[in-house]
Design a protein around this motif. Sequence first.
Motif, PDB file in Angstrom:
ATOM      1  N   ALA A  57      46.915  18.128  13.278  1.00 21.05           N
ATOM      2  CA  ALA A  57      48.073  17.567  13.975  1.00 21.05           C
ATOM      3  C   ALA A  57      47.660  16.686  15.159  1.00 21.05           C
ATOM      4  CB  ALA A  57      48.982  18.692  14.468  1.00 21.05           C
ATOM      5  N   GLY A  58      46.388  16.774  15.579  1.00 18.79           N
ATOM      6  CA  GLY A  58      45.934  15.940  16.689  1.00 18.79           C
ATOM      7  C   GLY A  58      45.527  16.697  17.930  1.00 18.79           C
ATOM      8  N   VAL A  59      45.605  18.035  17.891  1.00 20.46           N
ATOM      9  CA  VAL A  59      45.152  18.857  19.017  1.00 20.46           C
ATOM     10  C   VAL A  59      43.634  18.708  19.159  1.00 20.46           C
ATOM     11  CG1 VAL A  59      44.867  21.250  19.789  1.00 20.46           C
ATOM     12  CG2 VAL A  59      47.061  20.479  18.861  1.00 20.46           C
ATOM     13  N   ARG A  60      43.143  18.656  20.391  1.00 21.27           N
ATOM     14  CA  ARG A  60      41.716  18.407  20.611  1.00 21.27           C
ATOM     15  C   ARG A  60      40.860  19.664  20.533  1.00 21.27           C
ATOM     16  NH1 ARG A  60      41.217  13.071  19.716  1.00 21.27           N
ATOM     17  NH2 ARG A  60      43.287  12.251  20.187  1.00 21.27           N
ATOM     18  N   GLU A  61      41.446  20.820  20.836  1.00 21.60           N
ATOM     19  CA  GLU A  61      40.688  22.065  20.790  1.00 21.60           C
ATOM     20  C   GLU A  61      41.647  23.235  20.680  1.00 21.60           C
ATOM     21  OE1 GLU A  61      38.218  24.052  19.883  1.00 21.60           O
ATOM     22  OE2 GLU A  61      36.815  22.877  21.123  1.00 21.60           O
ATOM     23  N   VAL A  62      41.247  24.257  19.924  1.00 17.44           N
ATOM     24  CA  VAL A  62      41.967  25.523  19.858  1.00 17.44           C
ATOM     25  C   VAL A  62      40.978  26.597  20.296  1.00 17.44           C
ATOM     26  CG1 VAL A  62      43.274  27.138  18.437  1.00 17.44           C
ATOM     27  CG2 VAL A  62      43.355  24.677  17.926  1.00 17.44           C
ATOM     28  N   ALA A  63      41.267  27.241  21.407  1.00 17.00           N
ATOM     29  CA  ALA A  63      40.342  28.212  21.996  1.00 17.00           C
ATOM     30  C   ALA A  63      40.975  29.593  22.035  1.00 17.00           C
ATOM     31  CB  ALA A  63      39.948  27.772  23.411  1.00 17.00           C
ATOM     32  N   SER A  64      40.137  30.610  22.039  1.00 15.23           N
ATOM     33  CA  SER A  64      40.632  31.982  22.205  1.00 15.23           C
ATOM     34  C   SER A  64      40.817  32.261  23.691  1.00 15.23           C
ATOM     35  CB  SER A  64      39.648  32.980  21.589  1.00 15.23           C
ATOM     36  OG  SER A  64      38.436  32.983  22.318  1.00 15.23           O
ATOM     37  N   SER A  65      41.656  33.228  23.994  1.00 14.47           N
ATOM     38  CA  SER A  65      41.948  33.555  25.392  1.00 14.47           C
ATOM     39  C   SER A  65      40.690  33.967  26.152  1.00 14.47           C
ATOM     40  CB  SER A  65      42.979  34.688  25.460  1.00 14.47           C
ATOM     41  OG  SER A  65      44.181  34.301  24.828  1.00 14.47           O
ATOM     42  N   ARG A  66      39.776  34.630  25.476  1.00 16.14           N
ATOM     43  CA  ARG A  66      38.561  35.090  26.170  1.00 16.14           C
ATOM     44  C   ARG A  66      37.632  33.930  26.527  1.00 16.14           C
ATOM     45  NH1 ARG A  66      37.752  36.563  20.825  1.00 16.14           N
ATOM     46  NH2 ARG A  66      35.909  35.623  19.831  1.00 16.14           N
ATOM     47  N   GLU A  67      37.756  32.798  25.828  1.00 17.85           N
ATOM     48  CA  GLU A  67      36.929  31.633  26.149  1.00 17.85           C
ATOM     49  C   GLU A  67      37.391  30.910  27.409  1.00 17.85           C
ATOM     50  OE1 GLU A  67      35.465  29.110  22.602  1.00 17.85           O
ATOM     51  OE2 GLU A  67      37.362  29.967  21.924  1.00 17.85           O
ATOM     52  N   MET A  68      38.670  31.040  27.737  1.00 17.63           N
ATOM     53  CA  MET A  68      39.239  30.244  28.817  1.00 17.63           C
ATOM     54  C   MET A  68      39.126  30.941  30.157  1.00 17.63           C
ATOM     55  SD  MET A  68      39.943  27.457  27.360  1.00 17.63           S
ATOM     56  CE  MET A  68      41.011  26.580  28.500  1.00 17.63           C
ATOM     57  N   HIS A  69      37.894  31.251  30.533  1.00 17.72           N
ATOM     58  CA  HIS A  69      37.615  31.860  31.831  1.00 17.72           C
ATOM     59  C   HIS A  69      36.373  31.199  32.427  1.00 17.72           C
ATOM     60  CE1 HIS A  69      40.530  35.159  31.586  1.00 17.72           C
ATOM     61  NE2 HIS A  69      40.205  35.252  30.310  1.00 17.72           N
ATOM     62  N   GLY A  70      36.411  30.996  33.739  1.00 15.52           N
ATOM     63  CA  GLY A  70      35.247  30.499  34.442  1.00 15.52           C
ATOM     64  C   GLY A  70      34.750  29.165  33.924  1.00 15.52           C
ATOM     65  N   ASP A  71      33.435  29.029  33.891  1.00 15.16           N
ATOM     66  CA  ASP A  71      32.831  27.757  33.515  1.00 15.16           C
ATOM     67  C   ASP A  71      33.044  27.428  32.044  1.00 15.16           C
ATOM     68  OD1 ASP A  71      31.386  25.516  34.614  1.00 15.16           O
ATOM     69  OD2 ASP A  71      29.727  26.103  33.310  1.00 15.16           O
ATOM     70  N   ALA A  72      33.225  28.452  31.209  1.00 19.87           N
ATOM     71  CA  ALA A  72      33.469  28.216  29.786  1.00 19.87           C
ATOM     72  C   ALA A  72      34.766  27.432  29.593  1.00 19.87           C
ATOM     73  CB  ALA A  72      33.526  29.536  29.026  1.00 19.87           C
ATOM     74  N   ALA A  73      35.774  27.744  30.402  1.00 23.83           N
ATOM     75  CA  ALA A  73      37.043  27.008  30.311  1.00 23.83           C
ATOM     76  C   ALA A  73      36.843  25.543  30.684  1.00 23.83           C
ATOM     77  CB  ALA A  73      38.081  27.657  31.231  1.00 23.83           C
ATOM     78  N   GLY A  74      36.029  25.297  31.713  1.00 26.31           N
ATOM     79  CA  GLY A  74      35.736  23.930  32.104  1.00 26.31           C
ATOM     80  C   GLY A  74      35.032  23.157  31.008  1.00 26.31           C
ATOM     81  N   ARG A  75      34.106  23.824  30.314  1.00 23.04           N
ATOM     82  CA  ARG A  75      33.388  23.163  29.217  1.00 23.04           C
ATOM     83  C   ARG A  75      34.337  22.807  28.079  1.00 23.04           C
ATOM     84  NH1 ARG A  75      31.832  24.220  24.424  1.00 23.04           N
ATOM     85  NH2 ARG A  75      32.580  26.368  24.581  1.00 23.04           N
ATOM     86  N   VAL A  76      35.226  23.753  27.699  1.00 16.88           N
ATOM     87  CA  VAL A  76      36.204  23.499  26.633  1.00 16.88           C
ATOM     88  C   VAL A  76      37.072  22.295  26.984  1.00 16.88           C
ATOM     89  CG1 VAL A  76      38.273  24.416  25.503  1.00 16.88           C
ATOM     90  CG2 VAL A  76      36.258  25.870  25.773  1.00 16.88           C
ATOM     91  N   LEU A  77      37.556  22.270  28.223  1.00 17.38           N
ATOM     92  CA  LEU A  77      38.418  21.174  28.655  1.00 17.38           C
ATOM     93  C   LEU A  77      37.686  19.837  28.666  1.00 17.38           C
ATOM     94  CD1 LEU A  77      40.601  22.550  31.575  1.00 17.38           C
ATOM     95  CD2 LEU A  77      41.391  21.459  29.485  1.00 17.38           C
ATOM     96  N   ARG A  78      36.471  19.841  29.221  1.00 18.89           N
ATOM     97  CA  ARG A  78      35.732  18.577  29.309  1.00 18.89           C
ATOM     98  C   ARG A  78      35.424  18.019  27.926  1.00 18.89           C
ATOM     99  NH1 ARG A  78      33.500  15.802  33.615  1.00 18.89           N
ATOM    100  NH2 ARG A  78      33.012  13.721  32.806  1.00 18.89           N
ATOM    101  N   MET A  79      35.053  18.885  26.991  1.00 13.97           N
ATOM    102  CA  MET A  79      34.769  18.433  25.632  1.00 13.97           C
ATOM    103  C   MET A  79      36.023  17.866  24.964  1.00 13.97           C
ATOM    104  SD  MET A  79      31.566  18.719  25.145  1.00 13.97           S
ATOM    105  CE  MET A  79      31.475  18.249  26.882  1.00 13.97           C
ATOM    106  N   ALA A  80      37.176  18.497  25.207  1.00 21.29           N
ATOM    107  CA  ALA A  80      38.431  18.003  24.634  1.00 21.29           C
ATOM    108  C   ALA A  80      38.777  16.621  25.198  1.00 21.29           C
ATOM    109  CB  ALA A  80      39.561  18.989  24.916  1.00 21.29           C
TER     110      ALA A  80
END
Length: 297
Positions: free
Chosen positions: A95-118
Amino acid sequence: MSPTPLQVLVLSQRPLDLVTSAHGPFIAHQARTLAEVDELLNQHAWHALVVEFGPGLSTEQLLHWNGLARALLETALVLVSPEPTLAECQRWLQAGVREVASSREMHGDAAGRVLRMAIERKRQDDAARRAYSIDLATGLPNHQQLLEHMTHLLALREREPAPMAVVVLQLEGLQSVEASQGAEAANVLRRKAAVRLRSALRASDVVASLGRDMFAVLLAWMDADEDAEPVARKLLATASVPMHVSGQSVPLGMRYGLAQFPAHGRDAQSLLKRATAQAAGGEGRLVRLGEAANDGA
């Protein structure tokens, strides 16, 4: 020189800590409802939108949100789910979403990495699309090509003032068709809608694709400002004839938004943003496709 902070809009019941992320800098703004997201999309430009599913928001609610197409167009959309399945990830990425992450991934620096990559994926995709002027699914000019055409035309209008308008039309119900009949059925409907819009306009008018369920019509030459509204109504009337896929009539609707030069803006981005916000926000008139007699399309 410090890098420009990346603006992130977060729809979640919990705050997203991005202050110390090494992948930023980020500035996060919290929203509580889709209606609030709509308002904030109107007010600011955002690099990313994070939407977390939970008790107050389901996948179906997001699928039927009028602002989804606009969010996909303007932001790097990241979805957060407790435990996303492979099928869910594939559905949203198509559909065009850039990333689908699990709730446990979206904490601390890991969340920043997911966002930056998206955000970087969206930048690369946008750059690739700029290299091609055509939306491959419909054969229409794409978003970037429309902006370039509008910018050139507006420069002419500054020297030789004349009325001009852009109409944005949003198909409603396309997501349901895609879910029940598949992506190709949805693409068939998009192509049919594109043909109808093109056939209802003059050669001097421009029809463009803005994404999965949005089209834009640039009324480049008008005799008077009042001419724009009748053309928008004509387009809705054209679209009101039922559409068929695989021999079945499909229930769709269409909304529109309208922006006129110079009353609503003097640059392409401002005009297109206003018309898109109207269409996505439901301010424009809604027509259910199927109110008129069938033409066999």
